[in-house]
Design a protein around this motif. Structure first.
Motif, PDB file in Angstrom:
ATOM      1  N   ALA A 240     -12.425   4.476   4.338  1.00 34.46           N
ATOM      2  CA  ALA A 240     -10.915   5.367   3.748  1.00 34.46           C
ATOM      3  C   ALA A 240     -10.592   4.956   2.379  1.00 34.46           C
ATOM      4  N   ARG A 241     -10.632   3.502   2.073  1.00 31.20           N
ATOM      5  CA  ARG A 241     -10.507   3.230   0.848  1.00 31.20           C
ATOM      6  C   ARG A 241     -11.118   3.804  -0.388  1.00 31.20           C
ATOM      7  N   THR A 242     -12.497   4.197   0.098  1.00 30.71           N
ATOM      8  CA  THR A 242     -13.283   4.840  -1.054  1.00 30.71           C
ATOM      9  C   THR A 242     -12.687   6.234  -0.927  1.00 30.71           C
ATOM     10  N   ASN A 243     -12.447   6.943   0.172  1.00 27.22           N
ATOM     11  CA  ASN A 243     -11.804   8.317  -0.044  1.00 27.22           C
ATOM     12  C   ASN A 243     -10.552   8.387  -0.843  1.00 27.22           C
ATOM     13  N   LEU A 244      -9.705   7.451  -0.309  1.00 25.30           N
ATOM     14  CA  LEU A 244      -8.477   7.582  -1.273  1.00 25.30           C
ATOM     15  C   LEU A 244      -8.702   7.432  -2.642  1.00 25.30           C
ATOM     16  N   ALA A 245      -9.481   6.671  -3.094  1.00 22.21           N
ATOM     17  CA  ALA A 245      -9.587   6.157  -4.412  1.00 22.21           C
ATOM     18  C   ALA A 245      -9.711   7.571  -5.240  1.00 22.21           C
ATOM     19  N   THR A 246     -10.323   8.615  -4.515  1.00 20.84           N
ATOM     20  CA  THR A 246     -10.691   9.664  -5.126  1.00 20.84           C
ATOM     21  C   THR A 246      -9.573  10.920  -5.066  1.00 20.84           C
ATOM     22  N   VAL A 247      -8.252  10.650  -4.702  1.00 23.79           N
ATOM     23  CA  VAL A 247      -7.307  11.478  -4.360  1.00 23.79           C
ATOM     24  C   VAL A 247      -6.539  11.588  -5.709  1.00 23.79           C
ATOM     25  N   ALA A 248      -6.503  12.782  -6.218  1.00 24.36           N
ATOM     26  CA  ALA A 248      -5.625  12.859  -7.588  1.00 24.36           C
ATOM     27  C   ALA A 248      -4.165  12.221  -7.317  1.00 24.36           C
ATOM     28  N   GLY A 249      -3.801  11.554  -8.292  1.00 25.07           N
ATOM     29  CA  GLY A 249      -2.642  10.796  -8.385  1.00 25.07           C
ATOM     30  C   GLY A 249      -2.464   9.548  -8.043  1.00 25.07           C
ATOM     31  N   VAL A 250      -3.388   9.046  -7.009  1.00 20.60           N
ATOM     32  CA  VAL A 250      -3.711   7.774  -6.772  1.00 20.60           C
ATOM     33  C   VAL A 250      -4.408   6.684  -7.907  1.00 20.60           C
ATOM     34  N   ALA A 251      -3.560   5.648  -8.204  1.00 21.95           N
ATOM     35  CA  ALA A 251      -3.978   4.942  -9.283  1.00 21.95           C
ATOM     36  C   ALA A 251      -4.742   3.720  -8.872  1.00 21.95           C
ATOM     37  N   ARG A 252      -4.648   3.387  -7.850  1.00 23.47           N
ATOM     38  CA  ARG A 252      -5.540   2.214  -7.222  1.00 23.47           C
ATOM     39  C   ARG A 252      -5.120   2.071  -5.775  1.00 23.47           C
ATOM     40  N   VAL A 253      -6.166   1.464  -4.890  1.00 21.74           N
ATOM     41  CA  VAL A 253      -5.937   1.225  -3.580  1.00 21.74           C
ATOM     42  C   VAL A 253      -6.187  -0.057  -3.339  1.00 21.74           C
ATOM     43  N   VAL A 254      -5.111  -0.787  -2.501  1.00 26.87           N
ATOM     44  CA  VAL A 254      -5.435  -2.379  -2.506  1.00 26.87           C
ATOM     45  C   VAL A 254      -5.396  -2.386  -0.823  1.00 26.87           C
ATOM     46  N   GLU A 255      -6.394  -3.521  -0.227  1.00 31.68           N
ATOM     47  CA  GLU A 255      -6.813  -3.735   0.875  1.00 31.68           C
ATOM     48  C   GLU A 255      -6.122  -5.009   1.364  1.00 31.68           C
ATOM     49  N   LYS A 256      -5.256  -5.210   2.526  1.00 26.53           N
ATOM     50  CA  LYS A 256      -4.718  -6.356   2.816  1.00 26.53           C
ATOM     51  C   LYS A 256      -5.422  -6.862   4.071  1.00 26.53           C
ATOM     52  N   PRO A 257      -5.394  -8.288   4.338  1.00 26.58           N
ATOM     53  CA  PRO A 257      -6.334  -8.899   5.361  1.00 26.58           C
ATOM     54  C   PRO A 257      -6.162  -8.046   6.847  1.00 26.58           C
ATOM     55  N   ALA A 258      -7.151  -7.780   7.516  1.00 25.61           N
ATOM     56  CA  ALA A 258      -7.202  -7.121   8.981  1.00 25.61           C
ATOM     57  C   ALA A 258      -6.342  -8.030   9.762  1.00 25.61           C
TER      58      ALA A 258
END
Length: 311
Positions: A240-258
């Motif tokens: 999901a993180r990899t895919n979100l990073a390719t969305v136009a308009g998304v500057a960055r994606v941060v993952e928090k501890p599960a």
């Protein structure tokens, strides 16, 4: 109703207010914000005529505060910082004294006092010495004297300081109601109060204006404004993180501890633009099992810190 032009105040080598320009119209409730020592209280004292500016002018309802302070003060209700009161008399006696100072007499004087007590819900303590009252009731007594003459302009320095949640709700509702046909300036450190009461926010730092706009516009400056928080199963988080990073308009994606097998991802937008639809569409298209999806409106305290530490 209030026009401030080039307002400056120096105390020896210290410049408390530096060339401030500001106007406040009838129907506006202006939240006046800034860190300690920013010049808020000094500005309010100059607007009310209790401090003489080093330079600049203030007019209130068309009256120049420097040239005709009494005329200006007739249309101002002022609650200063700390709401100084005579602690050995009762609220009703104090308000009666204020009504006399304001020039009321007879039945009108009694009605003005009764109305102020009613507005601020002081009936239960009206005949107790002010010195025995809680901080909240003292603040409300200070506010009662400010509204007693139903002024067109209200200058309130920390009006809800010391009030409990119920009292804050009551005072905020009163300010919102009065704000429909008055010009009101509120100095506050409580950022939630800006959203709850104010139609406009002004921030000063080191005596200078650093923001002037609506509370919504202020929040829109937050780095987290329109950020999307996504909760997914932990084993789906990496994809999901990899895919979100390719969305136009998304500057960055941060993952928090599960936690409990659920991972939390935060997608931050470019320039605060809305990305919720694109993010949602991409995750659905990828078949990602979404556990939750929320949009952040922004954080006022984060914006406040950035604006007041970069002057």
């Amino acid at each position: 109703m209030i026009k401030i032009s080039g307002l400056t105040k120096r105390f020896g080598p210290i410049t408390a207010v530096a060339g401030l320009d500001l106007t406040v119209e009838r129907g506006e409730v202006l939240g006046f914000l800034g860190p300690n020592g920013a010049g808020k209280s000094t500005t309010m004292r100059m607007v009310t005529g209790f401090v003489v500016p080093t330079a600049g002018t203030v007019t209130v309802a068309g009256h120049d505060v420097g040239e005709d302070p009494i005329a200006a003060q007739r249309v101002i209700g002022y609650m200063p910082e700390g709401a100084p009161l005579y602690e050995d008399i009762t609220p009703v006696a104090f308000l009666d004294f204020i009504a006399a100072v304001r020039g009321y007499d007879g039945a009108e004087r009694k009605e003005r006092v009764a109305r102020a007590i009613r507005l601020l819900d002081l009936a239960d303590v009206a005949h107790r010495p002010i010195g025995t009252l809680s901080k909240g009731y003292k603040r409300r007594t200070g506010l009662a004297q400010a509204v007693l003459h139903d002024p067109d302009v209200l200058i309130l320095d920390e009006p809800t300081d010391g009030l409990d949640p119920n009292q804050k709700h009551h005072v905020r509702s009163l300010i919102r109601a009065m704000g429909r046909d008055k010009a009101i300036i509120i100095s506050t450190h409580i950022l939630e109060e800006v959203e709850a009461v104010c139609t406009r926010a002004v921030i000063i730092a080191q005596g200078r204006l650093v923001f002037d706009g609506t509370p919504v516009a202020l929040k829109g400056r937050s780095l987290s404004h329109n950020a999307v928080t996504i909760r997914v199963k932990r084993d789906a988080a990496a994809q999901a993180r990899t895919n979100l990073a390719t969305v136009a308009g998304v500057a960055r994606v941060v993952e928090k501890p599960a936690t409990n097998g659920i991972a939390t991802l935060v997608a931050f937008p470019v320039d605060g633009k809305s990305i919720i639809q694109d993010v949602s569409d991409r995750l659905r298209r990828d078949g990602c099992p979404i556990e939750g999806l929320t949009v952040d409106s922004g954080e006022l305290d984060e914006v406040f810190r950035r604006l007041t530490t970069t002057v």
